[in-house]
Motif scaffolding. Structure first.
Motif, mmCIF file in Angstrom:
data_model
loop_
_atom_site.group_PDB
_atom_site.id
_atom_site.type_symbol
_atom_site.label_atom_id
_atom_site.label_comp_id
_atom_site.label_asym_id
_atom_site.label_seq_id
_atom_site.Cartn_x
_atom_site.Cartn_y
_atom_site.Cartn_z
ATOM 1 N N ALA A 1 0.447 -5.842 2.639
ATOM 2 C CA ALA A 1 -0.205 -4.522 2.691
ATOM 3 C C ALA A 1 -1.290 -4.506 3.758
ATOM 4 O O ALA A 1 -2.384 -3.995 3.524
ATOM 5 C CB ALA A 1 -0.803 -4.191 1.324
ATOM 6 N N GLY A 2 -1.009 -5.070 4.914
ATOM 7 C CA GLY A 2 -2.058 -5.155 5.933
ATOM 8 C C GLY A 2 -3.281 -5.821 5.335
ATOM 9 O O GLY A 2 -4.410 -5.423 5.592
ATOM 10 N N MET A 3 -3.041 -6.846 4.529
ATOM 11 C CA MET A 3 -4.128 -7.477 3.763
ATOM 12 C C MET A 3 -4.815 -8.542 4.615
ATOM 13 O O MET A 3 -4.181 -9.513 5.052
ATOM 14 C CB MET A 3 -3.546 -8.094 2.493
ATOM 15 C CG MET A 3 -4.591 -8.686 1.577
ATOM 16 S SD MET A 3 -3.813 -9.147 0.024
ATOM 17 C CE MET A 3 -5.164 -9.979 -0.792
ATOM 18 N N SER A 4 -6.093 -8.340 4.833
ATOM 19 C CA SER A 4 -6.851 -9.271 5.673
ATOM 20 C C SER A 4 -7.068 -10.604 4.966
ATOM 21 O O SER A 4 -7.361 -10.640 3.765
ATOM 22 C CB SER A 4 -8.206 -8.668 6.020
ATOM 23 O OG SER A 4 -8.034 -7.394 6.581
ATOM 24 N N ASP B 1 0.855 -1.188 0.000
ATOM 25 C CA ASP B 1 0.000 0.000 0.000
ATOM 26 C C ASP B 1 0.897 1.246 0.000
ATOM 27 O O ASP B 1 2.109 1.137 0.215
ATOM 28 C CB ASP B 1 -0.882 -0.045 1.270
ATOM 29 C CG ASP B 1 -2.133 0.796 1.140
ATOM 30 O OD1 ASP B 1 -2.204 1.628 0.224
ATOM 31 O OD2 ASP B 1 -3.051 0.625 1.974
ATOM 32 N N PHE C 1 -0.295 3.419 4.896
ATOM 33 C CA PHE C 1 -1.122 2.597 5.765
ATOM 34 C C PHE C 1 -0.336 2.387 7.066
ATOM 35 O O PHE C 1 -0.005 1.275 7.450
ATOM 36 C CB PHE C 1 -1.431 1.270 5.058
ATOM 37 C CG PHE C 1 -2.597 0.502 5.623
ATOM 38 C CD1 PHE C 1 -3.854 1.073 5.706
ATOM 39 C CD2 PHE C 1 -2.445 -0.812 6.054
ATOM 40 C CE1 PHE C 1 -4.940 0.355 6.204
ATOM 41 C CE2 PHE C 1 -3.524 -1.539 6.555
ATOM 42 C CZ PHE C 1 -4.772 -0.947 6.628
ATOM 43 N N GLU D 1 -11.627 -4.294 3.264
ATOM 44 C CA GLU D 1 -12.618 -4.902 4.136
ATOM 45 C C GLU D 1 -13.543 -3.830 4.722
ATOM 46 O O GLU D 1 -14.715 -4.084 4.959
ATOM 47 C CB GLU D 1 -11.906 -5.632 5.278
ATOM 48 C CG GLU D 1 -11.432 -6.996 4.902
ATOM 49 C CD GLU D 1 -12.612 -7.867 4.560
ATOM 50 O OE1 GLU D 1 -13.222 -8.421 5.471
ATOM 51 O OE2 GLU D 1 -12.930 -7.968 3.375
HETATM 52 N N1 GLN Z 1 -7.050 -4.904 5.981
HETATM 53 C C1 GLN Z 1 -7.838 -4.269 4.989
HETATM 54 C C2 GLN Z 1 -8.107 -5.204 3.845
HETATM 55 O O1 GLN Z 1 -7.414 -6.158 3.666
HETATM 56 C C3 GLN Z 1 -7.243 -2.961 4.492
HETATM 57 C C4 GLN Z 1 -5.866 -3.096 3.896
HETATM 58 C C5 GLN Z 1 -5.292 -1.793 3.420
HETATM 59 O O2 GLN Z 1 -6.020 -0.794 3.304
HETATM 60 N N2 GLN Z 1 -4.013 -1.763 3.127
HETATM 61 O O3 GLN Z 1 -8.995 -4.996 3.104
#
Ligand code: GLN
Length: 265
Positions: free
Chosen positions: A107-110, A49, A52, A158
């Motif tokens: 990317a902090g991806m859930s 990202d 973030f 998300e």
């Molecule tokens: N965790 C959230 C998702 O996966 C947002 C990730 C983000 O914005 N980088 O959708």
């Protein structure tokens, strides 16, 4: 005694040299980094990202840092692979992965069931979930307060999926943004009365002085994972290394060190 002193001084000096060298080598360019220039393996393209924080962001020196970035770097060093970082933005990163233009996404991806249809995820490395945030001086205390108003979300996240799932029930409209920074700005400017964002991220933003506050409970609790494309050989190899490295940096305490750099408990 004198000898001891000399020896001690030498030790300190050599330690300083090691630290200086390490600092120099880690201060490389923003877009690319490598664990070991002498290793022969491929350079994996990893998308992330843009902003973030505390997972990925540019620090005051213009260097891309954050939990995701430092974790990836630690794992790459541990597993001896090279990577090139591509800060594409969240939605673009996920699309690039789907199109096999990159080898992985951090990317902090859930990790969600829907995404698992297309992607393979690493072991979870951070617990998260979606929360609603409003301006610090807002009177809104619950979702009912969103009725007839506009809410900001980030494309492909998300938070966006969650807002869409409740917008009819609570009668609000949704505007999408490509990045978190612009989403917050829209709430601060009053165009949107709220946004839906991951709680560790909004919590960090508030700690950093963003005039926002969280309302309601955390929804869609899910963990972050490193993603690769399903059925992709390179991705499978990379995922295996990521998981092996994750276990090792967890066991060594490096994982905690990284998290503690950004999040003070
Ligand atoms: N965790 C959230 C998702 O996966 C947002 C990730 C983000 O914005 N980088 O959708």
């Amino acid at each position: 005694m004198k000898k001891l002193l000399k020896y001690g001084l030498l030790l300190i000096l050599s330690a300083m040299l090691v630290i200086t060298l390490a600092a120099c080598s880690s201060g490389g360019s923003d877009e690319s980094a490598s664990s070991d220039s002498s290793s022969e393996g491929p350079t994996y393209k990893i998308a992330t990202d843009t902003t973030f924080a505390p997972f990925e962001f540019e620090n005051d020196e213009g260097k891309r840092v954050g939990i995701d970035i430092d974790l990836l770097d630690a794992i790459a060093k541990n597993q001896n692979f090279k990577y090139e970082l591509q800060p594409l933005g969240f939605d673009a990163a996920v699309q690039a992965l789907e199109a096999n233009q990159v080898d992985g996404v951090i990317a902090g991806m859930s990790i969600t069931d829907e995404r698992k249809q297309k992607f393979d995820f690493s072991e979870p490395y951070f617990d998260s979930g979606v929360v609603c945030a409003v301006a610090e001086n807002s009177d809104i205390t619950d979702y009912e307060g969103l009725r007839g108003k506009n809410v900001a979300v980030k494309t492909g996240t998300e938070g966006s999926t969650y807002a869409d799932s409740i917008k009819d029930t609570y009668g609000f409209t949704v505007t999408t943004f490509q990045d978190s920074a612009n989403m917050y700005e829209d709430v601060k400017a009053g165009n949107s009365v709220a946004c839906f964002e991951d709680y560790p991220v909004i919590g960090y933003a508030i700690n950093q002085g963003q005039p926002l506050k969280m309302i309601g409970d955390v929804q869609q609790g899910s963990s972050y994972g490193f993603a690769v494309s399903k059925g992709n050989e390179t991705g499978a190899k990379l995922l295996e290394m990521f998981n092996a490295g994750l276990t090792e940096v967890r066991d060594s305490g490096e994982y905690d060190e990284i998290v503690n750099t950004y999040i003070t408990k």
